[in-house]
Write an enzyme that holds these catalytic residues in place. Structure first.
Site, PDB file in Angstrom:
ATOM      1  N   GLY A   1      -2.904 -18.947   3.319  1.00 42.51           N
ATOM      2  CA  GLY A   1      -4.257 -18.461   3.536  1.00 42.51           C
ATOM      3  C   GLY A   1      -4.251 -17.283   4.479  1.00 42.51           C
TER       4      GLY A   1
ATOM      5  CD  GLU B   1       6.292 -19.659  13.834  1.00 46.67           C
ATOM      6  OE1 GLU B   1       7.034 -19.698  14.813  1.00 46.67           O
ATOM      7  OE2 GLU B   1       6.221 -20.597  13.013  1.00 46.67           O
TER       8      GLU B   1
ATOM      9  CG  ASP C   1       6.434 -20.297  -1.867  1.00 40.85           C
ATOM     10  OD1 ASP C   1       6.470 -19.132  -1.419  1.00 40.85           O
ATOM     11  OD2 ASP C   1       5.889 -21.244  -1.267  1.00 40.85           O
TER      12      ASP C   1
ATOM     13  N   GLY D   1      -8.447 -19.881  -6.527  1.00 39.15           N
ATOM     14  CA  GLY D   1      -7.649 -18.882  -5.811  1.00 39.15           C
ATOM     15  C   GLY D   1      -6.452 -19.482  -5.093  1.00 39.15           C
TER      16      GLY D   1
ATOM     17  CB  VAL E   1       8.565 -21.407   6.923  1.00 41.78           C
ATOM     18  CG1 VAL E   1       8.573 -22.854   6.446  1.00 41.78           C
ATOM     19  CG2 VAL E   1       9.789 -20.675   6.389  1.00 41.78           C
TER      20      VAL E   1
ATOM     21  CE  LYS F   1       6.364 -20.719   1.923  1.00 40.18           C
ATOM     22  NZ  LYS F   1       5.114 -21.279   1.349  1.00 40.18           N
TER      23      LYS F   1
ATOM     24  CD  GLU G   1       0.472 -15.164  -6.318  1.00 35.69           C
ATOM     25  OE1 GLU G   1       0.659 -14.085  -6.889  1.00 35.69           O
ATOM     26  OE2 GLU G   1       1.101 -15.543  -5.323  1.00 35.69           O
TER      27      GLU G   1
ATOM     28  CB  VAL H   1      -0.723 -11.704   4.616  1.00 38.99           C
ATOM     29  CG1 VAL H   1      -0.141 -11.868   6.018  1.00 38.99           C
ATOM     30  CG2 VAL H   1      -0.560 -12.998   3.832  1.00 38.99           C
TER      31      VAL H   1
END
Lengths: 352, 352
Positions: free
Chosen positions: B298, B124, B196, B182, B127, B200, B185, B12
């Site tokens: 992504g 932002e 996760d 990919g 989520v 969220k 993980e 990221v």
């Protein structure tokens, strides 16, 4: 106390007045103080209406009342709406609107006037009804070079198309049914001939590409000549026909923009958007395709968007605003106490 | 010139740095001045990287540089990210983040700290990756009493489920394929076991309902025990299994919230969201159901959301801001010049 005026007491205008009452505490929380409708402008009287005392017939009453800081314009069209909006902005009042015809025709002038007077001209309700699309395009996708926007932007025509496709209903029969259900107007030309879609794709494309595009420069073909034979040819090719507003930036700096019935794959994100729903797919160079869908018209969905803009006028900056409170989570229901229907033979809840 | 620092040079973080370069003119236009990455904090060195000169290993360099007004935290986790975020906000620097774990665990404290210091803490990207959802919930749907949020919030598990459903692939085989591509993980527990998704849905529910909900108070079941038999039972019942984050306000003021594989109708707005895509359906009392979907993770989709927040930090108010320019529309291509494939035997363009 924030005092507002609503111009036009039709479907959308009365929706705004009702929503401000229904969700009053929520508006107060978000705006930081109570928002009250002081005037409703309409040429008609509404002697039986609970808000009859707020009805005025003279726009000058609103214009010259310094208490009024926000005006919701839900008149539609380019005549009175244009005149009143200009006067309101020039007088330093914020204006929020659902009027796509006026935004598509006059946004550059009205935005300039708003800027000169230090106020806002907001129009989230002009495209997509209750679907958030204007602010997401401008703010949430701000880091993207936006290349393309495709939308099903008119609920009336999408309803008619759905009937033609799913029930093999002839165009004229489907139109009549849409009229009976209140989805189409007595004079359905603006919807059926694609003009409404054209105004909306012009607004979206203007924002995305940074230059105003006027509806009269955009090729517009509606669904009035579409036949069941066309629908069937599309089905045979594994495609489905939708009335699309299409706008794409090309590498030479020009813009491809048009409104037309188009055939799309059945697995296209917009293919399953049916009945009076709207859907919009935006393509950005970082985020790829993002699709938004929901109710594109109707009293409360549209009022929801006008209401969001009213709140936005009351809160020019959200620096450090507390979005929610900390809590002990005692209100979180224990999973054991939730009641579900389960998928037979499993412990998987079925969600409606 | 606005100077920023990016914390963490992983997927990221490097996406944010690249996007700021790739869409540089656009960022400059939106922010009103150029945005430059001055520092990149990471424990590693990147001797071959074009940005190697910006790499620093000591957070204090960033903290004590008064030129730095915006920090993008893309470290993840609750250790260093938490410490640095607190220090940055306390020093009067804006912080934007993609770190859902930290937001879900510490948002009330961090938002309070931001408020006290007159800066922003924006998330932002935490989520839905590139899908605009945080700002639409807070602003565009502000006039709605939000009753319910249902989301497919994790791309890894949705990819695995899609493989199980469409290709009858066993969970473990699908997981291995997701890892090879990919999408998952090496240690897939946070995704596969639903944690996760839980973080969220907690963030979304906290915003929608106004009280912070902590992940540890939310029942969370992942997809690790899901079998092809379950998938087949759902298909027989005309349903499809998705890993959902579910949050609903009840009439007694409590909240139903959980994460679980659930069976939904095949015509549910979330049923056709496949592979690594995410989708979120929000129900408001005015707008009804609104659905958002797109790439939920992504490099560039997430960087797109971080970038929007960076821009937002530079523009505290948009009163009277000119959104686009007037124009002569000479750049609008004539419809006659557009080239289409047509549906056989018709004049209906086929749109990809």
């Amino acid at each position: 106390m924030i005092k507002t005026a609503v111009l036009g007491y039709g479907t959308v205008g009365s929706g705004v007045v009702e929503l401000l009452k229904k969700n009053k505490r929520l508006f107060t929380d978000k705006a930081g103080e109570e928002i009250q409708v002081k005037y409703i402008l309409d040429i008609r009287d509404f002697p039986e209406d609970p808000n009859r005392d707020k009805i005025v017939h003279d726009f000058d009453v609103i214009l010259h009342d310094p208490e009024i800081t926000i005006i919701a314009e839900t008149i539609g069209g380019k005549t009175f709406a244009y005149e009143y909006t200009k006067k309101a902005l020039a007088a330093g009042k914020n204006v929020v609107t659902s009027n796509k015809e006026l935004v598509a025709a006059k946004a550059p002038e009205l935005l300039q006037l708003a800027k000169e007077n230090g106020v806002k001209y907001l129009f989230e309700a002009s495209v997509g009804g209750g679907i958030p699309i204007i602010r997401p395009l401008l703010h949430c996708l701000a880091a993207n070079d936006l290349n393309k926007i495709i939308g099903i932007l008119n609920g009336t025509t999408n309803y008619i198309l759905t009937k033609m496709i799913k029930e093999n209903m002839d165009f004229s029969v489907a139109l009549k049914q849409a009229q009976q259900l209140g989805y189409a107007e007595a004079n359905p030309a603006a919807d059926v001939e694609g003009h409404d879609t054209c105004r909306k794709i012009c607004i979206l494309a203007s924002m995305a590409f940074g230059k105003h595009i006027y509806p009269e420069n955009v090729y517009t073909k509606g669904i009035q000549d579409l036949t069941l034979e066309d629908v069937s040819k599309a089905a045979q090719a594994g495609l489905v026909i939708k009335l699309l507003g299409y706008a794409e930036k090309t590498t030479d700096g020009s813009v491809k923009i048009f409104v037309s019935p188009c055939a799309i794959r059945t697995d296209h994100p917009l293919a399953n958007i049916e009945d009076v729903f709207n859907g919009i797919t935006v393509t950005g160079n970082a985020t790829g395709d993002v699709t938004f869908y929901g109710k594109g018209a109707g009293k409360f969905p549209t009022a929801s968007a006008v209401g969001a803009d009213i709140i936005h006028c009351t809160t020019p900056a959200d620096v450090g605003k507390i979005l929610w409170q900390d809590s002990d989570n005692s209100f979180v229901k224990s999973f054991q106490d939730l009641q579900f229907t389960y998928l037979t033979g499993t412990e998987i809840p079925v969600i409606e």
